[in-house]
Design an enzyme around this catalytic site. Sequence first.
Site, PDB file in Angstrom:
ATOM      1  N   ASP A 197       0.798  -1.225   0.000  1.00  0.00           N
ATOM      2  CA  ASP A 197       0.000   0.000   0.000  1.00  0.00           C
ATOM      3  C   ASP A 197       0.833   1.280   0.000  1.00  0.00           C
ATOM      4  O   ASP A 197       0.293   2.381   0.134  1.00  0.00           O
ATOM      5  CB  ASP A 197      -0.968  -0.002   1.192  1.00  0.00           C
ATOM      6  CG  ASP A 197      -2.097  -0.985   0.964  1.00  0.00           C
ATOM      7  OD1 ASP A 197      -2.629  -1.008  -0.157  1.00  0.00           O
ATOM      8  OD2 ASP A 197      -2.442  -1.733   1.898  1.00  0.00           O
ATOM      9  N   ASP A 235      -6.382  -4.672  -5.559  1.00  0.00           N
ATOM     10  CA  ASP A 235      -6.174  -3.295  -5.097  1.00  0.00           C
ATOM     11  C   ASP A 235      -4.807  -2.753  -5.513  1.00  0.00           C
ATOM     12  O   ASP A 235      -4.620  -1.551  -5.673  1.00  0.00           O
ATOM     13  CB  ASP A 235      -6.248  -3.203  -3.561  1.00  0.00           C
ATOM     14  CG  ASP A 235      -7.266  -4.109  -2.923  1.00  0.00           C
ATOM     15  OD1 ASP A 235      -7.564  -5.178  -3.498  1.00  0.00           O
ATOM     16  OD2 ASP A 235      -7.767  -3.781  -1.836  1.00  0.00           O
TER      17      ASP A 235
END
Length: 364
Positions: A89, A149
């Site tokens: 992330d 993602d």
Amino acid sequence: MFDKALKFSLEKIKKNTVEFSDGFLSDESSGYIYKKNTECTSWTEGFWPGMLWLAYEITNDGVFKNTAKGLDKILQKRIFSRQAIDTHDLGFLYTLSCVAEYKICGDKDARRAAIEAADRLVLRFHEKGQFIQAWGRLDEKENYRLIIDCLMNLPLLFWASEETGDMKYADIAKRHFYTAIDCVVREDYTTHHTFYFDSETGEKVKGVTRQGYSDNSCWARGQAWGIYGIALAYKYLRDDKLLELYNHITDCFIERLPEDYVPYWDMVFTSGGEPRDTSAAAIAACGIMEMNKYFENKKYMEFALKMMQSLEDNYLTDESSNGILTDGMYSKPDGSEPECNVWGDYFFLEALIRLIKPDWKMYW
Ligand code: GLY
């Protein structure tokens, strides 16, 4: 158009600059109130500075800029002190904070931190499986997987190559991208959330959900990450073959929208009383607007506008909340309830800036 949503969002953000000048909005609200996150160990800390940079670009109000700069410093400290960085992330975290700051203000410290984040992210690439590992330590077999993602984390790498002239970042982004679309997209163009590989051989094993309804269903936010992720990859790769894939994935998303154009949290549901995920609608709207720059598509743009209109008409919070959009769904399998999600608020504002300033230069 969308004046109400814009004014409403900017007012909420301005108010929040008082309480959240030295800490981040929590991942999600509780009872529609965000708490202050001073730990900076989650995947979401880029979204609050990202919202502030957007607000600054829309208004030129220095309060937004100064607040964002202070928060970016906390993220700079995080990457150099290696705190909670065992994650893919890093793209979400540093693109919307330090890359945005560098693009807007030319700040050299912000640039250094974002390049450092890109350096850490490439270390998560597995040669054997040809993918960037999503979560956890790299030697953990149970974490030998990618997740859809991660398409949103790749622009950090493409940007790092453009900035430094070193193509290693873009090369890894490209290799991960093609592995990911090969694995997560099913024959009917719904998507898996996560995909496992064999850590010994690198062979594909299976798709498994983490935040969706089941391994066979289609998690709405995952499908939205797919739409936006492919549009962003197109920007950097200019591979025209991606258009067909993008069209199929977007068709799949819009065909499963209920009457008010805001998806249920998992697209296995198309009617009934299940919770929605407003953040998925905002992400998909941004993706459609991005791809529309390269391949105009009136039908998809109409859907993007309908989603945005419905968010404005039906899903803005009330006075008592310090968030923007109601009915975000973080993770139903983990017991989440409909709440504000900090990324949903970010993407809603990003979609608004795309509509009011078509020449806006994105941070991704
Ligand atoms: N990237 C985590 C999520 O979408 O919830």
